[in-house]
Design an enzyme around this catalytic site. Structure first.
Site, PDB file in Angstrom:
ATOM      1  N   SER A 148       0.853  -1.258  -0.012  1.00 49.81           N
ATOM      2  CA  SER A 148       0.130   0.118   0.102  1.00 49.81           C
ATOM      3  C   SER A 148       1.109   1.057   0.046  1.00 49.81           C
ATOM      4  O   SER A 148       2.088   1.224   0.394  1.00 49.81           O
ATOM      5  CB  SER A 148      -0.838  -0.182   1.452  1.00 49.81           C
ATOM      6  OG  SER A 148      -1.502   1.070   1.385  1.00 49.81           O
TER       7      SER A 148
ATOM      8  N   TYR B 269      -2.905  -1.268  10.100  1.00 53.21           N
ATOM      9  CA  TYR B 269      -2.603  -1.300   8.725  1.00 53.21           C
ATOM     10  C   TYR B 269      -1.264  -0.940   8.392  1.00 53.21           C
ATOM     11  O   TYR B 269      -0.701  -1.778   7.418  1.00 53.21           O
ATOM     12  CB  TYR B 269      -3.715  -0.397   7.979  1.00 53.21           C
ATOM     13  CG  TYR B 269      -4.070  -0.456   6.554  1.00 53.21           C
ATOM     14  CD1 TYR B 269      -4.589  -1.536   6.291  1.00 53.21           C
ATOM     15  CD2 TYR B 269      -3.106   0.278   5.794  1.00 53.21           C
ATOM     16  CE1 TYR B 269      -4.704  -1.742   4.683  1.00 53.21           C
ATOM     17  CE2 TYR B 269      -3.561   0.325   4.287  1.00 53.21           C
ATOM     18  CZ  TYR B 269      -4.500  -0.893   4.012  1.00 53.21           C
ATOM     19  OH  TYR B 269      -4.450  -0.834   2.413  1.00 53.21           O
TER      20      TYR B 269
END
Length: 280
Positions: A142, A155
């Site tokens: 990401s 995350y």
């Protein structure tokens, strides 16, 4: 890999978002598909879309955090298709929480899918891909595997881990010269359901005065820069070019440059913007 025609690709998280668009674009190029997700209804919709292109498609409900299930699926893919050339470890989830108070079961949940799912997928499919003689491992990290944000620590942890795992894997494959390579994908804001489906810890509302739903809406707006279709095109181009890393979207490219230039000094900036927007 210069040509996807008559290759076999396995994709996790194929029921929606980038997983679905990757499946469609690969099918358009003549690539046969093995698709998995926990969302069986969405998976069936994806399969219906890709079968229009005349390729062989198999589907299965798999929880990527389940190592034995991933191993069994990889073996089944080879039995069904005769080989496998690509694994897209694409499945992912999001969690908003403060690290001090995040529930252990929530932290384990996000790491199980985002990180261990990538590890299990890689280990399950890589021996089969090597036997095929040509192939690629594509692991989705990401933008948040390049920089950190407050309330996104779990995350961040999962996606930074994917980045380190994949970069080391690529180097090991380079040493082996086995005909298989690896690419780490860093999407920026992609128009998918990940933010809308995210878990939000009660600490978000308690500490910021902002409801979980409002935080989701702001996070969704932040992740709304690049279409899933465009993201899939950029990823497949990176595989064709055997890139080590692909930054998907203008925001990923811009913020990667910011982090490279500022080093750790990017953190006061993201904290400031978080106060003004994401958490405010």
């Amino acid at each position: 890999m210069k040509d996807f025609r008559n290759k076999v690709a396995a994709i996790t998280g194929a029921a929606s978002g980038m997983g679905r668009t990757l499946a469609v674009q690969l099918a358009q190029r003549g690539c046969h598909l093995a698709l998995s997700d926990v969302n069986e209804a969405g998976l069936a919709e994806t399969a219906q879309l890709v079968r229009q292109h005349g390729v062989t498609v198999t589907t299965v409900r798999v929880n990527v955090a389940d190592r034995e299930a991933m191993n069994a699926w990889a073996d089944q893919v080879v039995r069904d298709h005769g080989k496998v050339n690509l694994i897209f470890n694409n499945a992912g989830v999001a969690l908003g929480a403060f690290l001090e108070t995040v529930k252990p079961e929530d932290f384990e949940w996000i790491m199980g899918i985002n990180f261990w799912g990538v590890v299990w997928g890689t280990q399950a499919f890589l021996p089969h891909i090597k036997r095929a003689g040509e192939g690629h491992v594509i692991n989705t990290s990401s933008l948040f595997g390049l920089l950190a944000l407050p309330t996104q620590g779990t995350y961040n942890a999962s996606k930074f881990a994917v980045r380190g795992f994949t970069e080391a894997l690529r180097q090991e494959l380079d040493l082996e010269k086995c005909g298989v390579s690896a690419t780490c994908v860093h999407p920026g804001g992609i128009r998918t359901n990940i933010a809308r489906d995210a878990k939000m810890d009660h600490s978000i509302e308690a500490r910021t005065g902002s409801s979980a739903q409002a935080a989701k809406a702001r996070f969704d707006k932040l992740l709304n820069t690049t279409t899933a279709e465009s993201a899939a095109r950029q990823i497949l181009k990176a595989v064709e070019r055997n890139q080590r890393r692909v930054l998907v979207g203008p925001d990923a490219k811009f913020l990667d440059t910011v982090v490279r230039l500022l080093g750790g000094w990017y953190q006061p900036l993201t904290t400031h913007f978080a106060k003004k927007g994401m958490l405010g």
